[in-house]
Design a protein around this motif. Structure first.
Motif, PDB file in Angstrom:
ATOM      1  N   ASN A 159       0.230  -1.202  -0.033  1.00 43.23           N
ATOM      2  CA  ASN A 159      -0.047  -0.091   0.131  1.00 43.23           C
ATOM      3  C   ASN A 159       1.046   1.292   0.107  1.00 43.23           C
ATOM      4  O   ASN A 159       1.916   1.226   0.333  1.00 43.23           O
ATOM      5  CB  ASN A 159      -0.861  -0.149   1.341  1.00 43.23           C
ATOM      6  N   ASP A 179      -5.159  -3.640  -3.171  1.00 43.49           N
ATOM      7  CA  ASP A 179      -5.098  -1.820  -2.498  1.00 43.49           C
ATOM      8  C   ASP A 179      -5.746  -0.781  -3.547  1.00 43.49           C
ATOM      9  O   ASP A 179      -6.111  -0.487  -3.008  1.00 43.49           O
ATOM     10  CB  ASP A 179      -3.574  -1.170  -2.343  1.00 43.49           C
ATOM     11  N   ILE A 180      -6.358  -1.893  -5.014  1.00 39.48           N
ATOM     12  CA  ILE A 180      -6.714  -0.477  -5.771  1.00 39.48           C
ATOM     13  C   ILE A 180      -7.908  -0.591  -5.794  1.00 39.48           C
ATOM     14  O   ILE A 180      -8.904  -0.540  -5.619  1.00 39.48           O
ATOM     15  CB  ILE A 180      -5.768  -0.572  -7.251  1.00 39.48           C
ATOM     16  N   ASN A 183     -10.374  -0.789  -3.136  1.00 41.24           N
ATOM     17  CA  ASN A 183     -10.433   0.676  -2.896  1.00 41.24           C
ATOM     18  C   ASN A 183     -11.782   1.019  -3.217  1.00 41.24           C
ATOM     19  O   ASN A 183     -12.290   0.687  -4.072  1.00 41.24           O
ATOM     20  CB  ASN A 183      -9.243   1.666  -3.190  1.00 41.24           C
ATOM     21  N   ARG A 189      -7.320   6.253  -5.427  1.00 39.75           N
ATOM     22  CA  ARG A 189      -5.683   5.463  -4.973  1.00 39.75           C
ATOM     23  C   ARG A 189      -4.921   4.853  -5.773  1.00 39.75           C
ATOM     24  O   ARG A 189      -3.234   5.080  -5.703  1.00 39.75           O
ATOM     25  CB  ARG A 189      -6.685   4.438  -3.988  1.00 39.75           C
ATOM     26  N   GLU A 192      -2.709   8.095  -6.265  1.00 38.05           N
ATOM     27  CA  GLU A 192      -1.712   8.560  -4.916  1.00 38.05           C
ATOM     28  C   GLU A 192      -0.159   7.419  -5.356  1.00 38.05           C
ATOM     29  O   GLU A 192       0.633   7.825  -4.764  1.00 38.05           O
ATOM     30  CB  GLU A 192      -2.674   7.546  -3.734  1.00 38.05           C
ATOM     31  N   TRP A 193      -0.629   6.490  -5.784  1.00 41.59           N
ATOM     32  CA  TRP A 193       0.472   5.814  -5.842  1.00 41.59           C
ATOM     33  C   TRP A 193       1.733   6.031  -7.014  1.00 41.59           C
ATOM     34  O   TRP A 193       1.897   6.070  -7.328  1.00 41.59           O
ATOM     35  CB  TRP A 193      -0.700   3.945  -6.647  1.00 41.59           C
TER      36      TRP A 193
END
Length: 201
Positions: A159, A179-180, A183, A189, A192-193
């Motif tokens: 994450n 994590d994506i 989400n 997300r 953000e990554w």
């Protein structure tokens, strides 16, 4: 060869259509159960979307179909590697990424001269049941010493808060799935990554 530090893994061309235009430059299409006609359609759509967005598409497992559909990068697990025709993959000019979980698998992978090696799970993961305990950051450092110049992909339980440790340990790219895709806001997300992996780009 240099991999983008953010490596998205999804199970449909619809996800690629949704997320790749946000700035994703490396994506794996991992589809497990689908008939050949539908797979070809997914590959074709994914390939076109990635070409439009200058994103590298990697096809999981289905190396024969990938070659036939003009895809230029495949990822294989260890079981798939045993059944694959590496000479045919190389003759088609297709790049190869391989999964590893222990030293024996790493030795097997290195013998295949892959374009990258993946190590996982780094942290506990909900993606699938694993017979391997979480590898941790020290194993990333060990693997990087062993693989040398071959790009190393970390996967499993990652994450945005864990990105720094993963890259500082020696990973070249961080692969992300749930994590994506699980989400509440996959687009946010993803952004953000992309932002947080930018310093390693």
């Amino acid at each position: 060869m240099k991999l983008d530090p953010f490596y998205l893994i999804v199970d449909s061309a619809a996800w690629i259509e949704r997320l790749v235009p946000l700035g994703v430059k490396l994506v794996q299409l991992r589809i497990k159960d689908m008939d050949e006609t539908a797979l070809r359609a997914e590959f074709g759509k994914a390939k076109a979307l990635c070409a439009q967005n200058r994103c590298q598409l990697i096809i999981n497992d289905h190396w024969r179909l990938a070659i036939e559909e003009g895809c230029d990068f495949v990822h294989l697990g260890q079981e798939d590697l045993q059944a694959a025709d590496l000479s045919q993959i190389r003759a088609a000019g297709v790049k190869l990424g391989l999964s590893t979980h222990d030293h024996a698998e790493l030795e097997t992978a290195m013998a295949a001269r892959p374009d990258y090696i993946a190590l996982g799970p780094i942290y506990p993961t909900i993606l699938k049941k694993m017979k391997w305990a979480p590898q941790g950051l020290e194993r990333i450092a060990e693997w990087k010493r062993l693989v040398g110049p071959i790009p190393l992909v970390a996967i499993g339980g990652l994450n945005p808060d864990r990105i720094g440790g993963v890259f500082e340990a020696g990973a070249d790219s961080a692969a992300v799935v749930t994590d994506i895709t699980l989400n509440a806001d996959p687009e946010a997300r993803t952004r953000e990554w992309i932002e947080k992996t930018g310093r390693w780009r």
